[in-house]
Design a protein around this motif. Structure first.
Motif, PDB file in Angstrom:
ATOM      1  N   LYS A   1       0.839  -1.207   0.000  1.00  0.00           N
ATOM      2  CA  LYS A   1       0.000   0.000   0.000  1.00  0.00           C
ATOM      3  C   LYS A   1       0.872   1.253   0.000  1.00  0.00           C
ATOM      4  O   LYS A   1       0.649   2.191  -0.766  1.00  0.00           O
ATOM      5  CB  LYS A   1      -0.910   0.015   1.242  1.00  0.00           C
ATOM      6  CG  LYS A   1      -1.995  -1.056   1.217  1.00  0.00           C
ATOM      7  CD  LYS A   1      -2.805  -1.045   2.512  1.00  0.00           C
ATOM      8  CE  LYS A   1      -3.745  -2.247   2.548  1.00  0.00           C
ATOM      9  NZ  LYS A   1      -4.489  -2.355   3.815  1.00  0.00           N
TER      10      LYS A   1
ATOM     11  N   TYR B   1       2.520   2.047  -3.361  1.00  0.00           N
ATOM     12  CA  TYR B   1       1.600   2.729  -4.286  1.00  0.00           C
ATOM     13  C   TYR B   1       1.351   4.169  -3.835  1.00  0.00           C
ATOM     14  O   TYR B   1       1.395   5.111  -4.643  1.00  0.00           O
ATOM     15  CB  TYR B   1       0.269   1.973  -4.407  1.00  0.00           C
ATOM     16  CG  TYR B   1      -0.836   2.914  -4.838  1.00  0.00           C
ATOM     17  CD1 TYR B   1      -0.868   3.415  -6.145  1.00  0.00           C
ATOM     18  CD2 TYR B   1      -1.783   3.383  -3.929  1.00  0.00           C
ATOM     19  CE1 TYR B   1      -1.827   4.343  -6.531  1.00  0.00           C
ATOM     20  CE2 TYR B   1      -2.746   4.308  -4.304  1.00  0.00           C
ATOM     21  CZ  TYR B   1      -2.762   4.784  -5.609  1.00  0.00           C
ATOM     22  OH  TYR B   1      -3.697   5.713  -5.978  1.00  0.00           O
TER      23      TYR B   1
ATOM     24  N   HIS C   1       1.388   1.240  -9.691  1.00  0.00           N
ATOM     25  CA  HIS C   1      -0.049   1.021  -9.864  1.00  0.00           C
ATOM     26  C   HIS C   1      -0.288  -0.431 -10.278  1.00  0.00           C
ATOM     27  O   HIS C   1      -1.157  -1.122  -9.747  1.00  0.00           O
ATOM     28  CB  HIS C   1      -0.622   1.964 -10.922  1.00  0.00           C
ATOM     29  CG  HIS C   1      -0.767   3.380 -10.460  1.00  0.00           C
ATOM     30  ND1 HIS C   1       0.301   4.190 -10.160  1.00  0.00           N
ATOM     31  CD2 HIS C   1      -1.883   4.124 -10.238  1.00  0.00           C
ATOM     32  CE1 HIS C   1      -0.142   5.375  -9.767  1.00  0.00           C
ATOM     33  NE2 HIS C   1      -1.470   5.365  -9.812  1.00  0.00           N
TER      34      HIS C   1
ATOM     35  N   LYS D   1      -0.539  -1.594  -6.222  1.00  0.00           N
ATOM     36  CA  LYS D   1      -1.914  -1.103  -6.103  1.00  0.00           C
ATOM     37  C   LYS D   1      -2.887  -2.195  -6.532  1.00  0.00           C
ATOM     38  O   LYS D   1      -3.872  -2.472  -5.846  1.00  0.00           O
ATOM     39  CB  LYS D   1      -2.165   0.157  -6.937  1.00  0.00           C
ATOM     40  CG  LYS D   1      -3.590   0.672  -6.688  1.00  0.00           C
ATOM     41  CD  LYS D   1      -4.009   1.872  -7.508  1.00  0.00           C
ATOM     42  CE  LYS D   1      -5.440   2.272  -7.090  1.00  0.00           C
ATOM     43  NZ  LYS D   1      -6.000   3.338  -7.918  1.00  0.00           N
TER      44      LYS D   1
ATOM     45  N   VAL E   1      -5.963  -3.924  -4.557  1.00  0.00           N
ATOM     46  CA  VAL E   1      -7.333  -3.922  -5.081  1.00  0.00           C
ATOM     47  C   VAL E   1      -7.885  -5.351  -5.071  1.00  0.00           C
ATOM     48  O   VAL E   1      -9.044  -5.585  -4.700  1.00  0.00           O
ATOM     49  CB  VAL E   1      -7.362  -3.299  -6.497  1.00  0.00           C
ATOM     50  CG1 VAL E   1      -8.708  -3.536  -7.161  1.00  0.00           C
ATOM     51  CG2 VAL E   1      -7.056  -1.804  -6.425  1.00  0.00           C
TER      52      VAL E   1
ATOM     53  N   PHE F   1     -11.900   1.216  -8.977  1.00  0.00           N
ATOM     54  CA  PHE F   1     -10.518   0.894  -8.608  1.00  0.00           C
ATOM     55  C   PHE F   1      -9.636   0.482  -9.779  1.00  0.00           C
ATOM     56  O   PHE F   1      -8.416   0.499  -9.662  1.00  0.00           O
ATOM     57  CB  PHE F   1     -10.498  -0.210  -7.543  1.00  0.00           C
ATOM     58  CG  PHE F   1     -10.948   0.283  -6.201  1.00  0.00           C
ATOM     59  CD1 PHE F   1     -10.150   1.158  -5.479  1.00  0.00           C
ATOM     60  CD2 PHE F   1     -12.170  -0.109  -5.665  1.00  0.00           C
ATOM     61  CE1 PHE F   1     -10.553   1.624  -4.241  1.00  0.00           C
ATOM     62  CE2 PHE F   1     -12.579   0.355  -4.434  1.00  0.00           C
ATOM     63  CZ  PHE F   1     -11.779   1.225  -3.717  1.00  0.00           C
TER      64      PHE F   1
ATOM     65  N   HIS G   1      -7.543   6.810  -4.947  1.00  0.00           N
ATOM     66  CA  HIS G   1      -7.877   5.955  -3.811  1.00  0.00           C
ATOM     67  C   HIS G   1      -8.596   6.832  -2.791  1.00  0.00           C
ATOM     68  O   HIS G   1      -8.452   8.059  -2.816  1.00  0.00           O
ATOM     69  CB  HIS G   1      -6.599   5.375  -3.207  1.00  0.00           C
ATOM     70  CG  HIS G   1      -5.607   6.436  -2.827  1.00  0.00           C
ATOM     71  ND1 HIS G   1      -4.656   6.922  -3.712  1.00  0.00           N
ATOM     72  CD2 HIS G   1      -5.455   7.151  -1.682  1.00  0.00           C
ATOM     73  CE1 HIS G   1      -3.958   7.875  -3.119  1.00  0.00           C
ATOM     74  NE2 HIS G   1      -4.427   8.040  -1.893  1.00  0.00           N
TER      75      HIS G   1
ATOM     76  N   GLN H   1     -10.709  13.023  -0.722  1.00  0.00           N
ATOM     77  CA  GLN H   1      -9.819  12.971  -1.895  1.00  0.00           C
ATOM     78  C   GLN H   1     -10.226  14.032  -2.913  1.00  0.00           C
ATOM     79  O   GLN H   1     -11.393  14.385  -3.013  1.00  0.00           O
ATOM     80  CB  GLN H   1      -9.826  11.576  -2.536  1.00  0.00           C
ATOM     81  CG  GLN H   1     -11.167  11.067  -3.027  1.00  0.00           C
ATOM     82  CD  GLN H   1     -11.981  10.348  -1.955  1.00  0.00           C
ATOM     83  OE1 GLN H   1     -11.693  10.473  -0.770  1.00  0.00           O
ATOM     84  NE2 GLN H   1     -12.992   9.605  -2.361  1.00  0.00           N
TER      85      GLN H   1
ATOM     86  N   TYR I   1     -16.013   7.102  -3.172  1.00  0.00           N
ATOM     87  CA  TYR I   1     -16.038   5.644  -3.222  1.00  0.00           C
ATOM     88  C   TYR I   1     -17.257   5.036  -2.539  1.00  0.00           C
ATOM     89  O   TYR I   1     -17.720   5.529  -1.509  1.00  0.00           O
ATOM     90  CB  TYR I   1     -14.770   5.070  -2.590  1.00  0.00           C
ATOM     91  CG  TYR I   1     -13.555   5.319  -3.459  1.00  0.00           C
ATOM     92  CD1 TYR I   1     -13.168   4.395  -4.412  1.00  0.00           C
ATOM     93  CD2 TYR I   1     -12.828   6.507  -3.340  1.00  0.00           C
ATOM     94  CE1 TYR I   1     -12.077   4.632  -5.233  1.00  0.00           C
ATOM     95  CE2 TYR I   1     -11.734   6.755  -4.153  1.00  0.00           C
ATOM     96  CZ  TYR I   1     -11.362   5.818  -5.094  1.00  0.00           C
ATOM     97  OH  TYR I   1     -10.291   6.063  -5.901  1.00  0.00           O
TER      98      TYR I   1
ATOM     99  N   LEU J   1      -7.353  -0.135   0.734  1.00  0.00           N
ATOM    100  CA  LEU J   1      -6.256   0.699   0.263  1.00  0.00           C
ATOM    101  C   LEU J   1      -6.719   2.135   0.461  1.00  0.00           C
ATOM    102  O   LEU J   1      -7.671   2.578  -0.179  1.00  0.00           O
ATOM    103  CB  LEU J   1      -5.981   0.435  -1.221  1.00  0.00           C
ATOM    104  CG  LEU J   1      -4.970   1.374  -1.883  1.00  0.00           C
ATOM    105  CD1 LEU J   1      -3.618   1.294  -1.200  1.00  0.00           C
ATOM    106  CD2 LEU J   1      -4.847   1.065  -3.365  1.00  0.00           C
ATOM    107  N   LYS J   2      -6.066   2.848   1.359  1.00  0.00           N
ATOM    108  CA  LYS J   2      -6.605   4.158   1.742  1.00  0.00           C
ATOM    109  C   LYS J   2      -5.527   5.009   2.388  1.00  0.00           C
ATOM    110  O   LYS J   2      -4.484   4.510   2.802  1.00  0.00           O
ATOM    111  CB  LYS J   2      -7.718   3.956   2.785  1.00  0.00           C
ATOM    112  CG  LYS J   2      -7.181   3.359   4.077  1.00  0.00           C
ATOM    113  CD  LYS J   2      -8.256   3.063   5.092  1.00  0.00           C
ATOM    114  CE  LYS J   2      -7.691   2.635   6.441  1.00  0.00           C
ATOM    115  NZ  LYS J   2      -6.836   1.432   6.423  1.00  0.00           N
TER     116      LYS J   2
END
Ligand SMILES: [Zn+2]
Length: 746
Positions: free
Chosen positions: A390, A393, A420, A424, A428, A481, A487, A511, A520, A568-569
């Motif tokens: 994580k 990314y 990515h 990433k 995901v 995603f 993200h 974000q 999201y 993923l945050k």
């Protein structure tokens, strides 16, 4: 043994298989990235959207089979070759056949049915004109004779050096097979092939598929011929050959032959370095629900791959995979070996059909190396591995760019082999696994492999399998995603109302949504610990701001956002000192590490120092010990800058000394670094002792660097002597040189 030049050539070609696995521990080592400032799109350095838009290549024939003969002269660094190509036109009127061919020189072309042909070779292509047209359904067979003098892109001749023997090897990824074989070089068409290779007796030849046989040369007693046959279709970038005086270590899993092809001097270390391979294959057989698809599994070391390069049944590994046992604790290649093994399914059995869909190979490969780490080393190692992915990314998102994972803008295929595509995408997949549940998730993987075995695929194929296997339409998930950049970045706040017994949890998504990053829709697990009970609940986030009111029987001791660490945050969650202290003492390892880094805010608060000290000494997992140690170190430096902290510094030094003898080398490195940062001349004898006693090259190197910070001119002779020690990657010599420089500069 890792040389800069290889690292550099790997970087130039954006080959990230090494980065994806080796850089992770280093990132985790430099402190957790978990609490971050929200990523700002303006801050990004690279405009990936300016790259040209690409589409899948069209073709007018189906390549069926290549029968390739190569005769090597390793002294002259050349070969002469022939490719007998079988193909089928995809429409009537096929009279002109364009093959990819570059650097190699075509000498002659013959149609094997006796028709007349003419050919021309351009910079990129071999164009063959038949004297009349073929129709759909016809079989066209053509022989191309050619030669290659010297190395080419994807094909390497090497003289003998202290690092490796005289040899030849390939790395056909991403589109370089046509530099050593005239062929259709794009992954949307799979072929079978044979490779028949003539070399000097004493040199061995490895390629894809089954070894048909090794025979004497009919006229030359000093030569022999190796015949390999890849009988299941695969993509051309997975074609490989390696020629050299390899030692071949034979292993197996049941009937499946597994071998390790290494330089003769490396045989002893290779035995233990590769010994987990059969168990890895067995592990992946089970979790993918699809038995290893190829005739055998080999791994070979070469000088020209940075990390690893997948090739069907014959993984190419950088020679840096070989190291001594002492280096294993700091420089293990186990995850790379696992990652490349997983490519035999993800990338080789199924293959991206166009380079926008890199994640079909690499995210699945990277998630698979996580799955191995989790299974082999346990839940905590797995959690730290995933957190490292994580962070890797998030760092790219913060410092370079954000793009959708499926991304059709690139100059070269390698452009999208970044953080990515690797980490990433792996994260995901982990979220997808949470949403589907374990069994449906792994059933989906298995069905997908069975449905698309030996075929090129794209993301929509996978989305369809998800719908078919689970009954769930998760297109919204993929849209967020896989097809959108970014993200979620959460701001979480919780307030407890003693009067009505209600916990108010506010979650904002902050974000920057200006360039396609969505708000999201995602489930999150909230864990709540009360004095005598513990509950978890799943909440669905789908709006920019949501408030949840949760009735509780008592004030919670801990409110955990994203229990299980599925998402993923980025997130902030401002907690009181006491909440953080409780979390530090009671949460899982990721939560404890997060709490430790949040506690830095409280500086030299005695309760905080005491709690961190306890975790650093006593927690059974190294990353928690190190996380607590790092926070103490930073808080100590801060106190030092403000001129206080004398008492605290004595306590800290005791801890640093203790942890410089920790059982884990990563903790020792941090402790030795913190000792050095104090600059205390009194520490020099202790640091010298640590250098003498430690069995980790990295910890020894850190001890030398710290001597450079604490020592004086009288220590230079010690450093010079120490620097002569042989070490992995010369880390000790380089540390000694830096320490001497540092002393000289004072
Ligand atoms: Zn890979």
């Amino acid at each position: 043994m890792m040389r800069g030049s290889r690292m550099e050539s790997m970087m130039n070609r954006s080959r990230w298989d090494l980065m994806a696995t080796l850089v992770l521990p280093a990132l985790v080592a430099t402190g957790l990235l978990i609490p971050m400032q929200p990523v700002s799109l303006q801050a990004q350095q690279v405009d990936v959207y300016a790259r040209p838009k690409q589409v899948e290549r069209s073709r007018d024939y189906d390549a069926i089979h290549y029968r390739i003969s190569l005769s090597f002269d390793l002294d002259q660094q050349s070969f002469v070759g022939e490719n007998r190509i079988t193909l089928m036109p995809l429409d009537d009127g096929f009279q002109r056949c364009v093959l990819d061919a570059e650097e190699l020189v075509v000498d002659r072309v013959d149609a094997l049915d006796g028709r007349g042909v003419e050919f021309t070779q351009t910079d990129r292509h071999l164009v063959i004109e038949f004297d009349r047209a073929y129709d759909f359904g016809d079989t066209v067979r053509v022989a191309v004779e050619y030669h290659l003098d010297g190395s080419a892109a994807g094909f390497f001749f090497d003289e003998e050096t202290p690092d490796h023997p005289r040899m030849a090897s390939t790395d056909s990824w991403a589109d370089e097979a046509h530099h050593w074989i005239p062929c259709y070089d794009y992954p949307n068409d799979k072929v079978t092939h044979e490779l028949i290779v003539e070399v000097d007796r004493g040199d061995k030849v490895l390629s894809n598929g089954r070894l048909v046989g090794v025979t004497d040369h009919p006229t030359d007693a000093d030569r022999w011929i190796w015949h390999w046959s890849q009988e299941q279709p695969h993509a051309t970038y997975l074609m490989m050959v390696a020629v050299g005086p390899f030692a071949v270590i034979e292993d197996s899993l049941g009937d499946l032959p597994i071998s390790y092809w290494v330089y003769p001097d490396d045989e002893e270390d290779a035995r233990w370095i590769f010994e987990k391979t059969p168990r890895m294959v067995e592990f992946y057989n089970t979790i993918f629900g699809y038995d290893y698809p190829w005739a055998k599994y080999d791994q070979v070391t070469t000088p020209h791959v940075g990390g690893g390069a997948e090739a069907t049944s014959a993984t190419i590994l950088g020679q840096g995979v070989i190291h001594d046992r002492r280096a294993e604790q700091d420089f293990s290649w186990e995850r790379i070996i696992a990652h490349e093994t997983a490519h035999q399914w993800w990338g080789d059995l199924i293959t991206l059909r166009e380079w926008s869909h890199t994640w079909m190979n690499e995210s699945f490969g990277t998630y698979s190396d996580y799955l191995w780490t989790r299974a082999e080393w346990g839940e905590d190692e797995g959690a730290v591995d995933l957190q490292g992915k994580k962070n890797q990314y998030l760092r790219e998102a913060r410092d370079r760019y954000m793009r959708p994972i499926v991304f059709d803008r690139y100059e070269r295929p390698g452009d999208n082999f970044d953080s990515h595509t690797y980490p990433k995408g792996a994260c995901v997949l982990h979220m997808l696994r949470y949403i589907l549940g374990d069994e449906p998730f792994f059933r989906t993987l298995s069905r997908f492999l069975h449905e698309h075995a030996f075929q090129p695929v794209d993301t929509h194929d996978f989305m369809t399998t998800v719908r078919e296997v689970t009954g769930k339409n998760l297109d919204w998930f993929f849209e967020q995603f896989i097809f959108s950049p970014g993200h979620p970045v959460f701001e979480v706040e919780s307030t407890w109302n003693e009067g009505n017994g209600i916990l108010r949890l506010q979650v904002r998504q902050v974000q920057d949504t200006s360039r396609g990053v969505p708000i999201y829709r995602i489930p999150v697990v909230i864990g709540i610990e009360l004095p005598h009970e513990k509950t978890s609940m799943e909440l669905w986030l789908r709006e920019k701001e949501q408030v949840f009111e949760i009735e509780l029987s008592a004030r919670p001791l801990m409110v955990r956002f994203d229990e299980g660490n599925w998402l993923l945050k980025e997130w902030t969650f401002l907690k009181s000192r006491d909440e953080l202290l409780y979390q530090l003492g009671h949460d899982d390892v990721i939560g404890r590490m997060w709490a430790a880094s949040e506690l830095q805010r409280f500086g030299d608060d005695p309760a905080v120092v005491d709690a961190l000290d306890r975790q650093a000494r006593d927690h059974e997992f190294w990353a928690v010990r190190r996380g607590a140690l790092e926070t103490l170190g930073k808080a100590g430096e801060e106190a030092g800058r403000q001129g206080g902290g004398e008492a605290g510094s004595a306590v800290r030094h005791d801890l640093y000394r203790l942890l410089s003898q920790d059982e884990n080398s990563k903790v020792r490195v941090t402790a030795l670094r913190l000792l050095g940062a104090s600059g205390e001349p009194d520490l020099v004898p202790f640091l010298k002792e640590r250098f003498g006693d430690d069995d980790s090259y990295l910890a020894q190197a850190e001890a030398l660097r710290s001597i450079g910070k604490c020592g004086s001119r009288s220590d230079v002779r010690f450093l010079e002597r120490a620097g002569r020690m042989t070490s992995h990657n010369n880390v000790i010599r380089r540390a000694a040189e830096r320490a001497i420089e540092e002393i000289g500069g004072r």
